[in-house]
Design a protein around this motif. Sequence first.
Motif, PDB file in Angstrom:
ATOM      1  N   LEU A  91       7.664  13.289  -3.828  1.00 56.25           N
ATOM      2  CA  LEU A  91       6.665  12.712  -2.927  1.00 56.25           C
ATOM      3  C   LEU A  91       5.774  13.775  -2.312  1.00 56.25           C
ATOM      4  N   ASP A  92       6.374  14.882  -1.846  1.00 55.15           N
ATOM      5  CA  ASP A  92       5.582  15.959  -1.249  1.00 55.15           C
ATOM      6  C   ASP A  92       4.569  16.507  -2.244  1.00 55.15           C
ATOM      7  N   GLN A  93       4.992  16.660  -3.488  1.00 53.92           N
ATOM      8  CA  GLN A  93       4.086  17.176  -4.519  1.00 53.92           C
ATOM      9  C   GLN A  93       2.940  16.202  -4.763  1.00 53.92           C
ATOM     10  N   ALA A  94       3.243  14.907  -4.810  1.00 52.57           N
ATOM     11  CA  ALA A  94       2.200  13.891  -5.032  1.00 52.57           C
ATOM     12  C   ALA A  94       1.227  13.843  -3.859  1.00 52.57           C
ATOM     13  N   MET A  95       1.728  13.998  -2.645  1.00 54.60           N
ATOM     14  CA  MET A  95       0.840  13.965  -1.478  1.00 54.60           C
ATOM     15  C   MET A  95      -0.054  15.187  -1.426  1.00 54.60           C
ATOM     16  N   ARG A  96       0.449  16.333  -1.840  1.00 56.19           N
ATOM     17  CA  ARG A  96      -0.384  17.538  -1.857  1.00 56.19           C
ATOM     18  C   ARG A  96      -1.470  17.415  -2.915  1.00 56.19           C
ATOM     19  N   LEU A  97      -1.094  16.878  -4.069  1.00 58.46           N
ATOM     20  CA  LEU A  97      -2.073  16.689  -5.125  1.00 58.46           C
ATOM     21  C   LEU A  97      -3.128  15.674  -4.733  1.00 58.46           C
ATOM     22  N   GLY A  98      -2.705  14.671  -3.920  1.00 52.78           N
ATOM     23  CA  GLY A  98      -3.647  13.640  -3.493  1.00 52.78           C
ATOM     24  C   GLY A  98      -4.583  14.106  -2.423  1.00 52.78           C
ATOM     25  N   GLY A 131       0.844  -1.184   0.000  1.00 49.90           N
ATOM     26  CA  GLY A 131       0.000   0.000   0.000  1.00 49.90           C
ATOM     27  C   GLY A 131       0.875   1.229   0.000  1.00 49.90           C
ATOM     28  N   SER A 132       0.291   2.391   0.169  1.00 48.27           N
ATOM     29  CA  SER A 132       1.078   3.618   0.101  1.00 48.27           C
ATOM     30  C   SER A 132       0.341   4.758   0.778  1.00 48.27           C
ATOM     31  N   TRP A 133       1.037   5.891   0.897  1.00 49.50           N
ATOM     32  CA  TRP A 133       0.420   7.125   1.366  1.00 49.50           C
ATOM     33  C   TRP A 133      -0.303   7.842   0.227  1.00 49.50           C
ATOM     34  N   LEU A 134      -0.209   7.294  -0.965  1.00 48.54           N
ATOM     35  CA  LEU A 134      -0.824   7.901  -2.139  1.00 48.54           C
ATOM     36  C   LEU A 134      -1.963   7.024  -2.628  1.00 48.54           C
TER      37      LEU A 134
END
Length: 236
Positions: A229-236, A188-191
Amino acid sequence: MTKPNTKTSPFQSVHERLGARFGPFHGWLLPDHYGDPEAERRALSEGSAAFDLSSFGRLSLAGDPDGQSLADLVHGAALPDLGRWASVTLDDPAGRALSVRIARLPKALLILTRPTDRHAVHHLIAGRARHAGARLTDVTEKTGMLAVYGPRSYESVTTILPFDPGPIEPGAVLEISQMMISVTVLRGSWLDMDGIELICPASLAPLAAGAIAKYHERQGIVPAGMHCLDQAMRLG
């Protein structure tokens, strides 16, 4: 210039070998990128990208083996079945929603937090744990956490690990001890995408990451930094 109290990842030597460009992230010195941020973003969305999650909180909560007391300690959150993990939202006294992931292992709950929420989650649970005779241990700095995220993450990682984890279903968590390495593996993931996450003792982190560092080009695993990763988490 890095601040004196900045924490260093147990995977630092591996990052240096792979050409990381470092930067400060939430009190840690971690890879910002590896020279081509666009390639890292593309790997995350189309293939597989490897991230150092050592700055993410890892709390171990041990207590009632049937789980009921542990559920009370995490403010009534519905616990996953044994060998599974689930996303849970905790409300702190200030009314802030804290998003955590709880993995249920045979002897404890593993509570994963975002870097910015680690101390708040610990404070929220610690008082109740003491009164209930449970043990809440912050193992963040005693362990390392490595993740490979993306649509090809599962197939790219499981074929090169130095141990055979067997089939891992989405949402599963298991503990493996083999070849002097004790590893917790989560699928799994944080995304909002598939991923494989590995948690190991900090002292064994370079060894645990060795297979990915050695075979990442053959398997199409792109080392990626915290900016991606930070950018992907913000977008998510």
